[in-house]
Design an enzyme around this catalytic site. Structure first.
Site, mmCIF file in Angstrom:
data_model
loop_
_atom_site.group_PDB
_atom_site.id
_atom_site.type_symbol
_atom_site.label_atom_id
_atom_site.label_comp_id
_atom_site.label_asym_id
_atom_site.label_seq_id
_atom_site.Cartn_x
_atom_site.Cartn_y
_atom_site.Cartn_z
ATOM 1 N N SER A 1 0.852 -1.183 0.000
ATOM 2 C CA SER A 1 0.000 0.000 0.000
ATOM 3 C C SER A 1 0.885 1.230 0.000
ATOM 4 O O SER A 1 2.069 1.174 0.348
ATOM 5 C CB SER A 1 -0.934 0.018 1.222
ATOM 6 O OG SER A 1 -0.185 0.203 2.410
ATOM 7 N N THR B 1 -11.119 -6.706 -8.268
ATOM 8 C CA THR B 1 -12.440 -6.165 -7.930
ATOM 9 C C THR B 1 -12.321 -4.672 -7.640
ATOM 10 O O THR B 1 -13.198 -4.092 -7.004
ATOM 11 C CB THR B 1 -13.053 -6.889 -6.717
ATOM 12 O OG1 THR B 1 -12.156 -6.781 -5.598
ATOM 13 C CG2 THR B 1 -13.312 -8.351 -7.016
ATOM 14 N N ARG C 1 -10.734 -1.445 -9.962
ATOM 15 C CA ARG C 1 -11.153 -0.743 -11.162
ATOM 16 C C ARG C 1 -10.442 -1.363 -12.352
ATOM 17 O O ARG C 1 -9.258 -1.710 -12.280
ATOM 18 C CB ARG C 1 -10.824 0.758 -11.072
ATOM 19 C CG ARG C 1 -11.774 1.552 -10.175
ATOM 20 C CD ARG C 1 -13.156 1.663 -10.803
ATOM 21 N NE ARG C 1 -14.068 2.481 -10.023
ATOM 22 C CZ ARG C 1 -14.940 2.002 -9.147
ATOM 23 N NH1 ARG C 1 -14.990 0.693 -8.922
ATOM 24 N NH2 ARG C 1 -15.751 2.807 -8.504
ATOM 25 N N GLU D 1 -15.214 -0.898 -19.612
ATOM 26 C CA GLU D 1 -16.503 -1.464 -19.191
ATOM 27 C C GLU D 1 -17.675 -0.739 -19.863
ATOM 28 O O GLU D 1 -17.677 0.484 -19.954
ATOM 29 C CB GLU D 1 -16.599 -1.305 -17.671
ATOM 30 C CG GLU D 1 -17.637 -2.140 -16.989
ATOM 31 C CD GLU D 1 -17.449 -2.128 -15.475
ATOM 32 O OE1 GLU D 1 -18.430 -1.802 -14.787
ATOM 33 O OE2 GLU D 1 -16.345 -2.431 -15.003
ATOM 34 N N HIS E 1 -19.321 -6.680 -12.840
ATOM 35 C CA HIS E 1 -19.248 -5.611 -11.830
ATOM 36 C C HIS E 1 -20.255 -5.865 -10.704
ATOM 37 O O HIS E 1 -21.147 -5.060 -10.427
ATOM 38 C CB HIS E 1 -19.497 -4.248 -12.470
ATOM 39 C CG HIS E 1 -18.870 -3.124 -11.694
ATOM 40 N ND1 HIS E 1 -18.261 -2.050 -12.295
ATOM 41 C CD2 HIS E 1 -18.748 -2.907 -10.352
ATOM 42 C CE1 HIS E 1 -17.803 -1.211 -11.364
ATOM 43 N NE2 HIS E 1 -18.088 -1.721 -10.185
#
Length: 322
Positions: free
Chosen positions: A179, A235, A237, A266, A284
């Site tokens: 992170s 899950t 973007r 998408e 999605h």
């Protein structure tokens, strides 16, 4: 608040969540069972005091100008907000909000569903049976991969990432993460540099926001660092992953498989992905439980109601990054 504020809702929302806004002013809900085109969106927001948008609505300078100077708030029904131009909303003095926190469990559950599906070949087996292909049990038939003692590398250790870590730990997985905050205490997980995480993980799961820094973060070079036996789960973007590079590495056997809930363009899916048995594709569905979608919509409504009545929005106000 103006005497009869106009509130634009770009997609129908569940249940009776709009009732509080109908008491405040005129509520217009798009009649279409699809996203509005850019032109339709600009026309719809003209004269609006508030807009409730979804992740497929690009709220930019053109939309804000079309709305007019009376626009006070744009409430996004999503945790992500890459569809909002926050520099533009800030310049127009429009409050922008999202719906953080309410979809953590639903998205973490779906992440584990994709992980289990692709590693145990559930959808592949389902397709085989539905096709009528003859099959019979034997010791080597459709072998998958177990999770105990495997390493899960989580990219993005926010609330969803931590929820996934908790679930994966219950399956006996070793958890590592990368992170932007750097090394820290994150429950059952330890921090690794991204390159080391990619090279050592048996499953890599993406939970980072889409920013200029994370767009195509998982590119051809990143995918080449992964084990040939590893799986990729997304899950977060779609544009975090370079989908053309992903197709190429899957076709070459560079990684074992992928589970995807989001896509770079998408709802279009990169050619090649749908033809591969070692890829699980979901439309999605990360937040797609009745409870979660209803709460998301209700929180967006609460944000609009608060702003229009002069109160602080329940959700933090979104501001542009430096």
């Amino acid at each position: 608040m103006s005497p009869n504020p106009r509130i634009v809702v770009t997609r129908a929302l569940p249940g009776q969540v709009l009732v509080p806004l109908e008491r405040l002013g005129e509520v217009w809900v798009s009649p279409h069972e699809r996203s509005l085109s850019p032109g339709e969106l600009r026309e719809a927001v003209r004269g609006a005091d508030a807009v409730i948008a979804t992740v497929n609505d690009r709220i930019d300078e053109h939309v804000l100008r079309a709305a007019g100077p009376q626009l006070r708030v744009v409430a996004n029904v999503a945790t992500g907000y890459d569809n909002l131009d926050l520099r533009a909303t800030n310049a127009h003095r429009v409050i922008a909000t999202n719906t953080p926190g309410v979809l953590v469990d639903a998205t973490a559950d779906l992440t584990m569903a994709l992980l289990l599906d692709v590693t145990r070949r559930v959808s592949e087996g389902d397709r085989l049976i539905r096709s009528g292909t003859p099959w019979a049990w034997d010791m080597s038939f459709m072998l998958g991969t177990g999770l105990r003692d495997k390493r899960l590398g989580i990219v993005g250790m926010g609330r969803i990432g931590r929820a996934v870590a908790q679930r994966a730990a219950a399956f006996g997985m070793e958890i590592v993460h990368f992170s932007r905050r750097g090394p820290g205490t994150d429950g059952p997980s330890r921090w690794l540099p991204l390159d080391e995480l990619l090279a050592s993980s048996d499953v890599v799961s993406l939970h980072c926001p889409l920013t200029s820094e994370t767009r195509h973060m998982v590119d051809a070079d990143a995918l080449k660092r992964m084990k040939s036996s590893a799986y990729l789960i997304n899950t977060a973007r779609g544009p975090v992953v370079d989908e053309k590079a992903l197709v190429a590495v899957l076709q070459s056997g560079g990684i074992a498989g992928a589970g995807l809930d989001v896509y770079e363009d998408e709802p279009a899916v990169q050619p090649g992905l749908a033809e591969m048995d070692n890829v699980v594709l979901a439309p999605h569905l990360g937040s797609a439980t009745t409870e979660t979608r209803t709460r998301m919509a209700a929180l967006a409504v609460e944000n609009v109601e608060a702003v229009l009545t002069g109160h602080p929005a329940p959700s933090p106000i979104l501001v542009p990054s430096e």
